[in-house]
Enzyme design. Sequence first.
Site, PDB file in Angstrom:
ATOM      1  N   GLY A 166      -6.594  -8.066   1.350  1.00 18.76           N
ATOM      2  CA  GLY A 166      -7.866  -7.388   1.613  1.00 18.76           C
ATOM      3  C   GLY A 166      -9.086  -8.084   1.035  1.00 18.76           C
TER       4      GLY A 166
ATOM      5  CD  GLU B 186      -2.711  -1.648   2.172  1.00 20.86           C
ATOM      6  OE1 GLU B 186      -2.501  -1.135   3.281  1.00 20.86           O
ATOM      7  OE2 GLU B 186      -3.408  -2.672   2.020  1.00 20.86           O
TER       8      GLU B 186
ATOM      9  CB  SER C  57      -7.123 -12.657   2.220  1.00 21.57           C
ATOM     10  OG  SER C  57      -7.388 -11.477   1.507  1.00 21.57           O
TER      11      SER C  57
HETATM   12  P1  PGA Z   1      -5.135  -8.447   4.835  1.00 22.71           P
HETATM   13  O1  PGA Z   1      -3.887  -7.451   4.806  1.00 22.71           O
HETATM   14  O2  PGA Z   1      -4.821  -9.520   5.850  1.00 22.71           O
HETATM   15  O3  PGA Z   1      -6.291  -7.589   5.269  1.00 22.71           O
HETATM   16  O4  PGA Z   1      -5.285  -8.996   3.472  1.00 22.71           O
HETATM   17  C1  PGA Z   1      -2.590  -7.928   4.812  1.00 22.71           C
HETATM   18  C2  PGA Z   1      -1.648  -6.806   4.555  1.00 22.71           C
HETATM   19  O5  PGA Z   1      -1.916  -5.961   3.688  1.00 22.71           O
HETATM   20  O6  PGA Z   1      -0.620  -6.666   5.218  1.00 22.71           O
END
Ligand code: PGA
Length: 254
Positions: free
Chosen positions: A174, A100, A216
């Site tokens: 996500g 991100e 996820s």
């Molecule tokens: P998530 O995020 O478990 O919500 O997929 C993991 C991450 O971006 O570190």
Amino acid sequence: MIKKRNLLVANWKMNPSTFLEAKKIFNSTRAFAKSAKNTDIVICTPSIYLAALSKLKRPKNIFLGSQNISDKDKGAFTGEISASMIKDFGVSYTIIGHSERRAMGETNELVSNKLKKAFTEGITPIVCIGEIERDKEGEYLDFIRTQIKETFEGIQKKDLLGTFVAYEPVWAIGKSFRESMNATDVHETTLVIKKIFTEIFGKDIANSIRILYGGSVDAENAGDILKHGNVSGLLVGGASLVPEKFSKIIDCFE
Ligand code: PGA
């Protein structure tokens, strides 16, 4: 000597909205953490919560982490937080190069500079890598290879040994656990990652690298990935904010 403990990283991202909620989640996490005997749990909260959370009591296997650090020491860099600042509050880990942040413009070169800064300050980095999407031709493997080469080149061997690398395929982040990567594919990819490390940095380094999986992870798939994914731990986003889910993920480590 590198200690071989599993690592479970909670990445709260820009959550929760208030410190009161943050304290609640932190308190329930530390209550569950005691059951995880061979696992260190790193809670990466928004930086503004770290100072206050660092004052709360916690079991020995719970650590605080930041989600980012600056590549600079100090100076005119508005909005940035340095490695020495977080260290001053007893924060011992940091996520570096999360997808991100890469999507906001962080390059491999910048991630590499942040990594060097973490090592200089004695903060344990958790370096995120992972392809944005998978293609049948296998170009994603070149993408991962370039990320590894450009991120870790120039890092001293003594620092590289035992480094945590979080493999987080961006397409799997996500989502629901059903859309996450399955344990077999995680296993296969960790072997490829080790192979790339072997080619670039040699066998010693490659064997010592500790790979975490993120994307996820939920109570439903954590156990399977830990058992069959050839990983040293997990990096959990969304589910780390939900104590009922995170406690079940912690249970998978036993
Ligand atoms: P998530 O995020 O478990 O919500 O997929 C993991 C991450 O971006 O570190």
